[in-house]
Design a protein around this motif. Sequence first.
Motif: not given
Length: 276
Positions: A18-30
């Motif tokens: 939760p403290c990474i994704s929060g409400t707006r999401g995590s901008g992820t590069a796989f």
Amino acid sequence: MPADPVLARVGVHQWEEPCISGTRGSGTAFFSGCTLRCLFCQNYTISTDGFGRRISINQLADCFRDLEEQHVHNINLVNPVHFMPAVRAALQKKPPHIPVVWNSGGYERVETLRAMDGLVHIYLPDLKYKSSEASLRYSGTEDYFTYASKAILEMVRQIGECQFDADGIMQKGVMIRHLILPGHTNDSIQVLEWIASYLPKWVCVSLMAQYVPMGKAQQYPEINRRITKREYEKVLDKLFALGLENGYVQERKAANIKFTPAFDLSGVPEAEDTLI
């Protein structure tokens, strides 16, 4: 893997802590490829089979900028270790104005991490095993803990105490993930004991119960199942007994393949190179 980065997916991810994704999401590069060969990897298609598209450093920097423009909480680099020089160059070229998360399997050299000092704000490593027998059998390396423990100590040295904004979103810190494997609760307990003995109390721990047999796990009967309630509670009780209450605990219902993203090149820039 080549020297240039290879990506399988770039986009907003809602399924981190939760403290990474929060409400707006995590901008992820796989990133594709891996320094390990975990036979049960939920990202097996990209980590071991290597599916992805090769792009340039400039394109990678553009990916970070595009994610930031989507108002995500952070730039989340998933399994970037083997592309460190390219990732470092991209971050230096266009430094993001939001935290950068180094999301890794923990099997990396201290020298690699020192090269990223000042560019990473949040370290999100796995600490998969204490046992060399288990790490050799399931991830192809018997020296996993030797390297992962030193790597985590370096992460802690670099970052210092965790910091959160007014909404509880991590801005700086170290959070160690540990996935409970079926039949290996004693090893999980040894991992937690090491964390409690050698790391500051402010280090966050994310105890994960999401194990689902994937990859080649079906070929290993002892791990070809989800963890039981008894296994889950045994490790959870130890976590609390050690005072490792700064972090998160997954419920067993998190063991569902729906939380694994589709690796379909979404968000990955077009390139002249063919798929590998």
